[in-house]
Design a protein around this motif. Sequence first.
Motif, short mmCIF file in Angstrom:
data_model
loop_
_atom_site.label_atom_id
_atom_site.label_comp_id
_atom_site.label_asym_id
_atom_site.label_seq_id
_atom_site.Cartn_x
_atom_site.Cartn_y
_atom_site.Cartn_z
N VAL A 190 -18.86 -67.91 19.75
CA VAL A 190 -17.94 -68.92 19.24
C VAL A 190 -18.15 -69.02 17.74
O VAL A 190 -19.29 -69.16 17.27
CB VAL A 190 -18.17 -70.30 19.89
CG1 VAL A 190 -17.25 -71.34 19.26
CG2 VAL A 190 -17.93 -70.23 21.39
N ASP A 231 -12.72 -70.22 15.84
CA ASP A 231 -12.30 -70.69 17.16
C ASP A 231 -12.11 -72.20 17.20
O ASP A 231 -11.54 -72.72 18.15
CB ASP A 231 -13.35 -70.29 18.21
CG ASP A 231 -13.49 -68.78 18.35
OD1 ASP A 231 -12.45 -68.11 18.43
OD2 ASP A 231 -14.63 -68.29 18.35
N ARG A 233 -7.06 -72.74 23.44
CA ARG A 233 -7.91 -72.77 22.25
C ARG A 233 -7.92 -74.15 21.58
O ARG A 233 -8.92 -74.54 20.98
CB ARG A 233 -7.46 -71.70 21.26
CG ARG A 233 -7.87 -70.29 21.65
CD ARG A 233 -7.58 -69.29 20.54
NE ARG A 233 -6.16 -69.09 20.36
CZ ARG A 233 -5.43 -68.23 21.04
NH1 ARG A 233 -6.01 -67.49 21.99
NH2 ARG A 233 -4.13 -68.07 20.82
N ILE A 249 -13.19 -71.02 25.02
CA ILE A 249 -12.73 -70.68 23.67
C ILE A 249 -13.48 -69.50 23.06
O ILE A 249 -13.08 -68.98 22.01
CB ILE A 249 -12.87 -71.89 22.72
CG1 ILE A 249 -14.34 -72.26 22.51
CG2 ILE A 249 -12.07 -73.09 23.23
CD1 ILE A 249 -14.57 -73.26 21.40
N MET A 250 -14.56 -69.07 23.71
CA MET A 250 -15.38 -67.99 23.13
C MET A 250 -14.64 -66.66 23.13
O MET A 250 -13.72 -66.43 23.91
CB MET A 250 -16.68 -67.85 23.91
CG MET A 250 -16.50 -67.28 25.31
SD MET A 250 -18.06 -67.20 26.21
CE MET A 250 -17.54 -66.26 27.67
N THR A 251 -15.06 -65.80 22.23
CA THR A 251 -14.58 -64.43 22.19
C THR A 251 -15.51 -63.58 23.05
O THR A 251 -16.73 -63.56 22.82
CB THR A 251 -14.58 -63.88 20.75
OG1 THR A 251 -13.71 -64.67 19.96
CG2 THR A 251 -14.13 -62.42 20.73
#
Length: 232
Positions: A47, A51, A85, A94-96
């Motif tokens: 994150v 974000d 998001r 929301i993390m990548t």
Amino acid sequence: MKAKDIMTTPVVTVTPDTPVRDIARLLFERRISGVPVVDNGQLVGIVTEGDLLHRHEIETDERPPRGSWWLRLIAGDESPGEYIRSHARLAKDIMTGNVITVDEETPIAKIAMIFETRRIKRVPVLRDGQLVGIVSRANLVQALATKSHGVVAAPAESDDAIRERLLAELGHRSWWRSFTSNLIVTDGVVHYWGLFGSDDERTAARIAAENIPGVRRVEDHRIRVGDMPKFG
């Protein structure tokens, strides 16, 4: 230098169920711009500040205008992804995922290339699949500052040696116009003669000379291509 030589360790991490508000507080208090997400010892995501930019709590979730008004009318409300998001409450939402990582033996030159080509600002460092550190752009700057501070001045070289080394360096560069340029070294002063094509070419030639031990000054007498006087 390698990742293990400049990485920040131990790494501040969060879990998939860490609330977004706690992540925001963590980034602020630790003065960091991103935090890895770890689940049962395994890296599962990251994150970053990006974000957290568009959040409904602080009224930054409004989308910028895209296209004409009638296209926006047809498109309707924000997409599900945008809504997630801006409204999600936990790190896992929301993390990548699919995080780009390196191992601790990765040369920092390769890390710099990853930053540039992937347009990211940090990479987690793994050892046998376990998170052991993180390298950010700031770490690369710190490495440069440390390296520069420890540089010992090399002994001055003769004019002939300077010219030989400089020609060898320029010979590997596509921007050096070897057929229309020449250089002469006198008392440590590099004189360029001939033609150059752009300001970047001229600057690059100056920098190449300045990196040769013993060079005291650079004087570029070349003429820009296209500015040559016309005869007849």
